[in-house]
Design an enzyme around this catalytic site. Structure first.
Site, mmCIF file in Angstrom:
data_model
loop_
_atom_site.group_PDB
_atom_site.id
_atom_site.type_symbol
_atom_site.label_atom_id
_atom_site.label_comp_id
_atom_site.label_asym_id
_atom_site.label_seq_id
_atom_site.Cartn_x
_atom_site.Cartn_y
_atom_site.Cartn_z
ATOM 1 N N SER A 144 0.806 -1.226 0.000
ATOM 2 C CA SER A 144 0.000 0.000 0.000
ATOM 3 C C SER A 144 0.834 1.270 0.000
ATOM 4 O O SER A 144 0.333 2.336 -0.366
ATOM 5 C CB SER A 144 -0.947 0.009 1.209
ATOM 6 N N THR A 149 -1.511 4.552 3.268
ATOM 7 C CA THR A 149 -2.303 5.330 2.307
ATOM 8 C C THR A 149 -2.414 6.796 2.703
ATOM 9 O O THR A 149 -2.032 7.676 1.914
ATOM 10 C CB THR A 149 -3.691 4.701 2.121
ATOM 11 N N HIS A 185 -6.194 -9.692 4.961
ATOM 12 C CA HIS A 185 -4.951 -10.239 5.527
ATOM 13 C C HIS A 185 -5.263 -11.295 6.591
ATOM 14 O O HIS A 185 -4.488 -12.243 6.767
ATOM 15 C CB HIS A 185 -4.103 -9.117 6.135
ATOM 16 N N HIS A 193 -4.516 -2.160 -4.627
ATOM 17 C CA HIS A 193 -4.049 -3.485 -5.020
ATOM 18 C C HIS A 193 -5.167 -4.462 -4.706
ATOM 19 O O HIS A 193 -6.215 -4.082 -4.175
ATOM 20 C CB HIS A 193 -2.774 -3.873 -4.255
ATOM 21 N N HIS A 232 -0.941 -9.800 -0.782
ATOM 22 C CA HIS A 232 -1.670 -9.084 -1.824
ATOM 23 C C HIS A 232 -1.622 -9.916 -3.097
ATOM 24 O O HIS A 232 -0.935 -10.931 -3.161
ATOM 25 C CB HIS A 232 -1.031 -7.721 -2.081
#
Length: 511
Positions: A80, A143, A309, A347, A421
């Site tokens: 990220s 982010t 996750h 993503h 990811h």
């Protein structure tokens, strides 16, 4: 067929919006890949007692759709931090780095200086707009941090996380940069513990040692922020009652930190203590939109990623539904003629949507067709993660397991403590001024430049400047024209080319 014809006509009637974007409303669904997008659509419908597949989410109504390539400079599948630097700063970079170009190396402080890159949030602020960040994670997370910070490590949340060698080389933590680098009008999320001195008791969880302040330098960044805003109406809040009491009409600055770390999942949220992402989005917009020059607002649904996750599709999809509801609130509060609204993911995750479930079957349920080991499997599964449960060559028997409950962890094909990811392209949805710039398949770093062009911020101001008249050839006989037409309000006159040939090059031709 009738539905398709109506849709066709609506597309044919669509007009390009070429206005300059006064506002940019940027919604980022962290980890919201295409599979998550589709599954959340079905869940949203099923939560409304519909079959789900035909549900139209707010995101589905965006007329301009593209794809973004997400790889980072050094990895095929990104994180990220690298992706945020791409779509916010317009530069692809390395894994785990924030607000620096690819010359900045992960964790190596000496590579940071001189390689910093600024974000569209700063470009908007420099253009006189109000700016804000709203997230369901900590405000120092990858982010939101990419809007204001420069760090060769996304993990340097507070100074306690920065190695002593890096401090000596001049690197600073992300939390300290939050109040220093850019004058951000609205900051909403979590992350209190990175703002206060080590051992400071948390106001909400005073007995929880892990929630206490982390800073080793003794600084209280919340108090420093309040001092910096002296003379302005600046509010710091940490609970919903104080948040609700904030009047957007009289508030210049707002810092709202509702948890020591990340906010709670929407399904776990205490409505009496923490506002929803819908409420935080609305408050931010109402504060920022007072600026006649407009605003830039980043809204991150950050816990979609964190649920993935954990291998918990239930939580990830409910986070996505809440995110979609926040987008609806954003559209309700703004005008499409002047607001460029973008929705995208940074993503994806290795979530698969498989089997042959019947129409209307729970998206969190099991395929009606069993596998060759004569055991059922869930419609949603992960390629890797904590859900790997093969024992002595056999999968668990799910016949008596409720796979649609809150804490169920989906099965995965490979054992990992945390799901990774995945690297496929992600959707980019846009509406409003110059939204058509986001159509097509682009590098993720293109998004920042398209937003900046639409709003006339940053270096490329062509969209809000008059195009210069092309220079005339010194020999006007070289002009291959039959006539020159003057635009209204002048009368429509025609000037034959033979007349043009009699004009000497030294004479000035004016309209």
């Amino acid at each position: 067929r009738s539905q398709a014809r109506r849709t066709l006509q609506s597309v044919l009637d669509r007009k390009l919006n070429t206005n300059v974007a006064k506002n940019i409303l940027f919604f980022l669904g962290d980890g919201m890949g295409i599979t998550t997008f589709t599954a959340a659509r079905i869940l949203k419908g099923q939560l409304q007692n519909q079959t789900g597949e035909e549900t139209v989410m707010t995101m589905d109504t965006f007329p301009n759709v593209g794809l973004a390539k997400t790889y980072s400079v050094d990895f095929q599948i990104p994180d990220s931090a690298a992706t945020a630097t791409a779509y916010l700063c317009g530069v692809k970079t390395n894994l785990n780095t924030i607000g620096v170009n690819a010359a900045g190396r992960n964790g190596i402080c000496k590579t940071q200086k001189g390689n910093e890159v600024t974000s569209i949030l700063k470009w908007a602020k420099d253009a006189g707009k109000s700016v804000g960040i709203v997230t369901t994670t900590r405000v120092q997370h990858a982010t939101p941090a990419a809007t204001y910070a420069h760090s060769v490590s996304r993990k340097w949340y507070s100074d306690a996380d920065v190695p002593e060698s890096a401090k000596r080389e001049g690197c600073t933590d992300i939390a300290s940069q939050l109040i220093k680098n850019t004058d951000i009008d609205v900051i909403i999320g979590g992350g209190r513990k990175y703002m206060t001195p080590r051992g400071t008791k948390d106001p909400e969880y005073p007995r929880d040692f892990l929630s206490r302040g982390k800073r080793k330098d003794g600084r209280n960044l919340i108090k420093e922020w309040q001092i910096l805003k002296t003379g302005k109406v600046a509010r710091y809040v940490w609970n919903k009652s104080d948040f609700d009491a904030v009047d957007p009409e009289t508030t210049d600055y707002l810092m709202a930190l509702f948890e020591p770390g990340d906010l709670r999942f929407e399904e776990d949220r205490n409505p009496s203590m923490d506002p929803s992402i819908i409420e935080t989005t609305e408050k931010a917009i109402r504060i920022l939109q007072k600026n006649p020059k407009g605003f830039f607002l980043l809204v991150e649904g950050g816990r979609i990623d964190q649920a993935h996750h954990d291998g918990r599709a239930y939580m990830a999809l409910h986070e996505t539904v809440a995110f979609d509801n926040a987008i609806a609130k954003g559209l309700e509060l703004t005008r499409e003629e002047e607001t460029l609204t973008i929705v995208m993911a940074d993503h994806s995750h290795p979530l698969t949507f498989n089997g042959f479930p019947f129409r209307g079957q729970s998206i969190l349920g099991k395929s009606p067709l069993w596998a060759t080991d004569f055991l059922p499997y869930t419609t949603l599964m992960y390629g890797n993660g904590p859900g790997y449960k093969v024992v002595n060559g056999k999968r668990p028997d799910l016949r008596n397991v409720t796979t649609s409950e809150t804490h169920y962890v989906q099965l995965s094909a490979a054992p990992l403590e945390s799901t990774t990811h995945s690297g496929e392209d992600v959707a980019v949805l846009a509406r409003g001024p110059m939204a058509h710039l986001l159509q097509g398949i682009h590098e993720q770093s293109y998004v920042a430049h398209a937003m900046a062009y639409a709003a006339c911020v940053g270096d490329d101001l062509r969209h809000c400047q008059e195009q210069p008249m092309p220079e005339l050839d010194t020999s006007l006989r070289a002009l291959k024209v039959q006539s020159v037409t003057l635009s209204p309000p002048s009368p429509l006159l025609s000037c034959p080319a033979s007349k043009l040939s009699k004009v000497s090059p030294s004479e000035e031709l004016t309209s």
